[in-house]
Design a protein around this motif. Structure first.
Motif, PDB file in Angstrom:
ATOM      1  N   ASN A 421      56.770  45.241  28.746  1.00  0.00           N
ATOM      2  CA  ASN A 421      57.178  44.077  27.967  1.00  0.00           C
ATOM      3  C   ASN A 421      56.036  43.119  27.658  1.00  0.00           C
ATOM      4  O   ASN A 421      56.232  42.157  26.912  1.00  0.00           O
ATOM      5  CB  ASN A 421      58.298  43.327  28.688  1.00  0.00           C
ATOM      6  CG  ASN A 421      59.582  44.136  28.753  1.00  0.00           C
ATOM      7  OD1 ASN A 421      59.626  45.281  28.311  1.00  0.00           O
ATOM      8  ND2 ASN A 421      60.626  43.560  29.315  1.00  0.00           N
ATOM      9  N   ALA A 422      54.863  43.328  28.228  1.00  0.00           N
ATOM     10  CA  ALA A 422      53.715  42.457  27.940  1.00  0.00           C
ATOM     11  C   ALA A 422      52.471  43.343  27.800  1.00  0.00           C
ATOM     12  O   ALA A 422      52.542  44.433  27.243  1.00  0.00           O
ATOM     13  CB  ALA A 422      53.567  41.392  29.023  1.00  0.00           C
ATOM     14  N   ASP A 423      51.308  42.877  28.305  1.00  0.00           N
ATOM     15  CA  ASP A 423      50.063  43.632  28.138  1.00  0.00           C
ATOM     16  C   ASP A 423      50.127  44.989  28.842  1.00  0.00           C
ATOM     17  O   ASP A 423      50.805  45.147  29.865  1.00  0.00           O
ATOM     18  CB  ASP A 423      48.881  42.853  28.718  1.00  0.00           C
ATOM     19  CG  ASP A 423      48.575  41.588  27.929  1.00  0.00           C
ATOM     20  OD1 ASP A 423      49.294  41.294  26.968  1.00  0.00           O
ATOM     21  OD2 ASP A 423      47.607  40.894  28.293  1.00  0.00           O
ATOM     22  N   GLY A 424      49.325  45.920  28.311  1.00  0.00           N
ATOM     23  CA  GLY A 424      49.235  47.223  28.966  1.00  0.00           C
ATOM     24  C   GLY A 424      48.330  47.188  30.176  1.00  0.00           C
ATOM     25  O   GLY A 424      48.766  47.400  31.306  1.00  0.00           O
ATOM     26  N   LEU A 425      47.041  46.902  29.960  1.00  0.00           N
ATOM     27  CA  LEU A 425      46.053  46.804  31.042  1.00  0.00           C
ATOM     28  C   LEU A 425      45.385  45.437  30.931  1.00  0.00           C
ATOM     29  O   LEU A 425      44.740  45.135  29.926  1.00  0.00           O
ATOM     30  CB  LEU A 425      45.020  47.921  30.924  1.00  0.00           C
ATOM     31  CG  LEU A 425      43.836  47.890  31.900  1.00  0.00           C
ATOM     32  CD1 LEU A 425      44.317  47.888  33.337  1.00  0.00           C
ATOM     33  CD2 LEU A 425      42.901  49.072  31.649  1.00  0.00           C
ATOM     34  N   HIS A 426      45.535  44.622  31.965  1.00  0.00           N
ATOM     35  CA  HIS A 426      45.062  43.238  31.930  1.00  0.00           C
ATOM     36  C   HIS A 426      44.268  42.966  33.205  1.00  0.00           C
ATOM     37  O   HIS A 426      44.787  43.111  34.317  1.00  0.00           O
ATOM     38  CB  HIS A 426      46.264  42.289  31.851  1.00  0.00           C
ATOM     39  CG  HIS A 426      45.911  40.860  31.596  1.00  0.00           C
ATOM     40  ND1 HIS A 426      46.136  40.240  30.390  1.00  0.00           N
ATOM     41  CD2 HIS A 426      45.369  39.909  32.397  1.00  0.00           C
ATOM     42  CE1 HIS A 426      45.738  38.979  30.441  1.00  0.00           C
ATOM     43  NE2 HIS A 426      45.264  38.759  31.665  1.00  0.00           N
ATOM     44  N   VAL A 427      43.008  42.593  33.028  1.00  0.00           N
ATOM     45  CA  VAL A 427      42.127  42.272  34.152  1.00  0.00           C
ATOM     46  C   VAL A 427      41.710  40.820  34.001  1.00  0.00           C
ATOM     47  O   VAL A 427      41.158  40.429  32.968  1.00  0.00           O
ATOM     48  CB  VAL A 427      40.891  43.186  34.171  1.00  0.00           C
ATOM     49  CG1 VAL A 427      39.955  42.793  35.300  1.00  0.00           C
ATOM     50  CG2 VAL A 427      41.315  44.649  34.307  1.00  0.00           C
ATOM     51  N   VAL A 428      41.975  40.015  35.018  1.00  0.00           N
ATOM     52  CA  VAL A 428      41.711  38.582  34.889  1.00  0.00           C
ATOM     53  C   VAL A 428      41.144  38.022  36.186  1.00  0.00           C
ATOM     54  O   VAL A 428      41.637  38.304  37.281  1.00  0.00           O
ATOM     55  CB  VAL A 428      42.992  37.815  34.485  1.00  0.00           C
ATOM     56  CG1 VAL A 428      44.103  38.030  35.491  1.00  0.00           C
ATOM     57  CG2 VAL A 428      42.723  36.327  34.289  1.00  0.00           C
ATOM     58  N   GLY A 429      40.068  37.233  36.052  1.00  0.00           N
ATOM     59  CA  GLY A 429      39.597  36.415  37.155  1.00  0.00           C
ATOM     60  C   GLY A 429      38.922  37.135  38.287  1.00  0.00           C
ATOM     61  O   GLY A 429      38.883  36.623  39.409  1.00  0.00           O
ATOM     62  N   SER A 430      38.372  38.318  38.054  1.00  0.00           N
ATOM     63  CA  SER A 430      37.599  38.991  39.091  1.00  0.00           C
ATOM     64  C   SER A 430      36.121  38.684  38.891  1.00  0.00           C
ATOM     65  O   SER A 430      35.690  38.301  37.806  1.00  0.00           O
ATOM     66  CB  SER A 430      37.833  40.502  39.044  1.00  0.00           C
ATOM     67  OG  SER A 430      39.195  40.800  39.271  1.00  0.00           O
ATOM     68  N   ALA A 431      35.333  38.882  39.937  1.00  0.00           N
ATOM     69  CA  ALA A 431      33.911  38.563  39.834  1.00  0.00           C
ATOM     70  C   ALA A 431      33.160  39.601  39.013  1.00  0.00           C
ATOM     71  O   ALA A 431      32.362  39.260  38.133  1.00  0.00           O
ATOM     72  CB  ALA A 431      33.302  38.448  41.231  1.00  0.00           C
ATOM     73  N   VAL A 432      33.404  40.884  39.292  1.00  0.00           N
ATOM     74  CA  VAL A 432      32.722  41.967  38.584  1.00  0.00           C
ATOM     75  C   VAL A 432      33.759  42.748  37.793  1.00  0.00           C
ATOM     76  O   VAL A 432      34.832  43.094  38.306  1.00  0.00           O
ATOM     77  CB  VAL A 432      31.998  42.907  39.573  1.00  0.00           C
ATOM     78  CG1 VAL A 432      31.303  44.040  38.829  1.00  0.00           C
ATOM     79  CG2 VAL A 432      31.002  42.115  40.412  1.00  0.00           C
ATOM     80  N   GLY A 433      33.449  43.025  36.532  1.00  0.00           N
ATOM     81  CA  GLY A 433      34.398  43.703  35.662  1.00  0.00           C
ATOM     82  C   GLY A 433      34.670  45.139  36.065  1.00  0.00           C
ATOM     83  O   GLY A 433      33.895  45.764  36.800  1.00  0.00           O
ATOM     84  N   PRO A 434      35.766  45.707  35.555  1.00  0.00           N
ATOM     85  CA  PRO A 434      36.164  47.066  35.940  1.00  0.00           C
ATOM     86  C   PRO A 434      35.502  48.130  35.081  1.00  0.00           C
ATOM     87  O   PRO A 434      34.905  47.847  34.040  1.00  0.00           O
ATOM     88  CB  PRO A 434      37.669  47.047  35.666  1.00  0.00           C
ATOM     89  CG  PRO A 434      37.773  46.176  34.443  1.00  0.00           C
ATOM     90  CD  PRO A 434      36.741  45.080  34.641  1.00  0.00           C
ATOM     91  N   LYS A 435      35.636  49.374  35.530  1.00  0.00           N
ATOM     92  CA  LYS A 435      35.316  50.541  34.718  1.00  0.00           C
ATOM     93  C   LYS A 435      36.632  51.252  34.419  1.00  0.00           C
ATOM     94  O   LYS A 435      37.371  51.609  35.331  1.00  0.00           O
ATOM     95  CB  LYS A 435      34.343  51.463  35.443  1.00  0.00           C
ATOM     96  CG  LYS A 435      32.948  50.896  35.595  1.00  0.00           C
ATOM     97  CD  LYS A 435      31.989  51.907  36.214  1.00  0.00           C
ATOM     98  CE  LYS A 435      30.574  51.340  36.313  1.00  0.00           C
ATOM     99  NZ  LYS A 435      29.621  52.314  36.910  1.00  0.00           N
ATOM    100  N   VAL A 436      36.910  51.438  33.133  1.00  0.00           N
ATOM    101  CA  VAL A 436      38.148  52.077  32.690  1.00  0.00           C
ATOM    102  C   VAL A 436      37.771  53.352  31.953  1.00  0.00           C
ATOM    103  O   VAL A 436      37.024  53.320  30.971  1.00  0.00           O
ATOM    104  CB  VAL A 436      38.953  51.153  31.760  1.00  0.00           C
ATOM    105  CG1 VAL A 436      40.240  51.835  31.306  1.00  0.00           C
ATOM    106  CG2 VAL A 436      39.263  49.823  32.454  1.00  0.00           C
TER     107      VAL A 436
END
Length: 639
Positions: A421-436
């Motif tokens: 019902n909202a975003d599919g993959l959402h990354v917020v407020g972490s120090a180091v970004g993800p690898k997708v």
């Protein structure tokens, strides 16, 4: 704008933005695949979701506890992590967590193999990995039964100019009724409405996506009008929950008719073999009464299904009959009048038609799969087939997490039009970004992909005491010695470097400000700073988001009220997205708000475009955006 359906809005900083080999168009293969998918999805409208979990029905209001097996599984898994075991294998099967959150908490150097498991939830339930490090979660399906949205079709557009539509809703999905179920649970939340084009299997949207990246049609009221046929109740649901795995469908009316057609089940006395044969079948009456069973569309349960039961008659003999004689023929679609807002541009650009599918999606916590305050967590091969909010959410922590071959979509062959019902993959407020890598994200009720840090706003400064607004929990990442950069809030297309006002050093861990003091500061600053936060102002200016920072020295530069502040080194730095597919969203395809972000060798389509830069109204983005190049490479537009 490279093209009308692809929006690159770059907030320019002092650095470089590299957009390499951006390609439009599509191949014949992908075009044919889309045509096949559209035909399949259009055909699925009106074919309801069969209850497949075996978890039983959900109460009309309130929540439902986990099953004993699900509770035991959660306990066993966390005990294994606490003992220091290296791996925990989830036994094959389906687990009913219902309205509860399944938590893996404080696990380190740990593997969970859930590749043979399905975790069933309803509204209020989710899978959450919390305060973990170096954890790998392999496989598993997260799904919701009953579904957490309404699905039906439009029956009238005569009042469309007033934002009013009549629609009939499939009773095997929750009805858009705030007195019961998921709509009651999230009665005060935001509820979206999507109209679907049956020819394409896609949501209808504005032709000019750059004018409005999201569809943004909101449900205002929903009035029950009755049912389209049958008993007029409109609130009944198929009795599929009574059916066991392996039953064979029969065609015919419910009410002791077609269960008789099961051979060798009428006996003078009780016979166990006859009972077993009888009760391996069920009746599916389908859509309208027919004289010939062969004319029925079997297996859909559109008209309500009923189990066959080996039953003793009044004369003492036994026969195979439907289990519920009281069930009336069919279970009619419930008809509602919906009043919506925000549809004016859609009505002129791509107007809904009678017969079009429609979905109504309530939104509220939690998210299907959550990675919270964790680092070096890998989700590999997990599938999220529903959610009242986002599909996969990463929130806070040191980050550096990986997502490999994960899926967020409608459950295959379910007939569901929407995935989450909202975003599919959402990354917020972490120090180091993800690898997708290798992600498949499609048919979402908001953005497909959003990777973003959070920004704090200065509310007051007195010497070394600074009070900030932090609705995104950026303070949870901070500790003594961190360097915070201060910027003016942008009001136009200014260079981000021109807004920089120096930095300060944090001397202690941030603390929540006293409620009374926080409220006093909000009363003074909310209106003053609304030019920054816009429509989010009332949501953000709350005492629970007000923190006090102790600084090593007073700010040397401009630390005016409404200015922005952030530890840029802890702002989801350097995320990478490769070999992934993002298709069909209510809003945008991807939001790139981090420094040194890379998205490459991936496809996207049927969405509002790609946004690169900060968004101050959400207090989202890296204030160092552009210091290192943002790269988009080898992206294929599949529309």
């Amino acid at each position: 704008h490279e093209r009308a359906d692809l929006l690159y809005h770059v907030y320019h900083g002092g650095g470089t933005h590299t957009f390499v080999s951006v390609r439009g168009g599509t191949s014949e293969v992908s075009r044919n695949q889309r045509a096949q998918r559209a035909t399949s999805r259009a055909a699925s409208v009106g074919v309801p979701n069969a209850t497949v979990s075996g978890c039983g029905s959900q109460p009309l209001t309130g929540t439902k506890p986990s099953s004993a097996a699900a509770s035991a599984l959660e306990t066993d898994m966390n005990n294994a992590a606490a003992r220091g075991d290296s791996i925990f294998v989830v036994p094959a099967g389906a687990y009913c967590f219902n309205s509860n959150i399944m938590r893996l908490f404080n696990a380190h150097n740990f593997i969970v193999d859930a590749s043979a498991a399905t975790f069933w939830f309803t509204y209020g339930g989710a899978l959450s990995i919390e305060s973990c490090s170096n954890v790998t979660w392999i496989g598993g399906v997260v799904d919701y039964d009953p579904p957490v949205f309404s699905q039906g079709y439009i029956t009238s557009t005569s009042q469309a100019s007033l934002g009013i539509f009549d629609a009939a809703f499939d009773p095997s999905y929750p009805l858009p009724d705030t007195s019961v179920g998921v709509f009651n649970y999230y009665a005060t939340g935001n509820t979206k409405v999507a109209f679907w084009n049956p020819a394409t299997g896609q949501m209808r949207r504005s032709i000019d996506n750059s004018a409005n990246a999201a569809i943004n049609i909101w449900l205002q009221t929903s009035q029950f009008l009755g049912s389209t046929s049958g008993d007029g109740g409109g609130q009944c649901s198929p009795a599929v929950s009574a059916l066991t795995t392996g039953r064979t469908p029969l065609t015919g009316k419910i009410g002791n008719e077609w269960c008789y057609s099961v051979p060798n089940t009428a006996t003078l006395s009780f016979n166990q073999t006859a009972k077993d044969v009888c009760e391996s079948h069920y009746v599916d009456p389908c859509c309208v009464a027919q004289s010939d069973p062969s004319n029925y569309q079997t297996g859909s349960c559109v008209g309500g299904c009923d189990a066959c039961a080996y039953t003793q008659k009044s004369d003492g003999t036994w026969h195979c009959a439907s289990a519920s004689d009281s069930t009336v023929y069919g279970c009619p679609f419930a008809k509602y009048e919906l009043t919506v807002s925000g549809a004016s541009y859609l009505l002129s650009a791509d107007p809904p038609q009678v017969g079009d599918p429609i979905t109504v999606m309530p939104r509220g916590y939690p998210h299907a799969v959550m990675v919270v305050s964790s680092t070096e967590v890998t989700l590999q091969g997990i599938s999220a087939y529903g959610s009242t909010n986002m599909g996969i959410l990463e929130n806070g922590g040191q980050g550096a997490n990986e997502y490999i071959d994960d899926t967020v979509s409608p459950r295959p062959d379910s007939g569901h039009l929407i995935g989450v019902n909202a975003d599919g993959l959402h990354v917020v407020g972490s120090a180091v970004g993800p690898k997708v890598t290798g992600a498949t994200v499609e048919f979402t009720g908001d953005d497909l992909l959003n990777i973003t840090p959070r920004i704090m706003m200065i509310l007051s400064v007195s010497g070394t005491q600074m009070i900030v607004l932090d609705p995104g929990s950026h303070t949870s990442l901070l500790s003594s010695g961190d360097i915070l950069s201060i910027y003016s809030a942008p009001t136009g297309s200014e260079s981000i470097s021109s807004l920089y006002h120096g930095s300060v050093t944090l001397a202690a861990t941030p603390v929540l400000t006293d409620t009374g003091e926080a409220q006093s500061i909000i009363d003074t600053t909310e209106s003053m700073c609304s030019f920054v936060t816009g429509h989010q102002t009332s949501s953000y200016f709350q005492t629970k988001y007000v923190y006090t920072l102790t600084l090593a020295e007073p700010p040397a530069g401009d630390a005016s009220v409404c200015n922005l502040i952030q530890d840029i080194s802890k702002a989801d730095y350097g995320p990478e997205v490769t070999r992934s597919s993002f298709e069909s969203s209510y809003a945008r395809a991807a939001l790139l708000k981090c420094d040194a972000e890379v998205i490459a060798d991936s496809s996207y389509g049927y969405a509002g475009g790609i946004w690169a830069g900060i968004e101050t109204q959400w207090l989202e983005g890296s204030l160092g955006f552009g210091t290192t190049p943002t790269t988009l490479s080898n992206l294929v537009d599949t529309e």
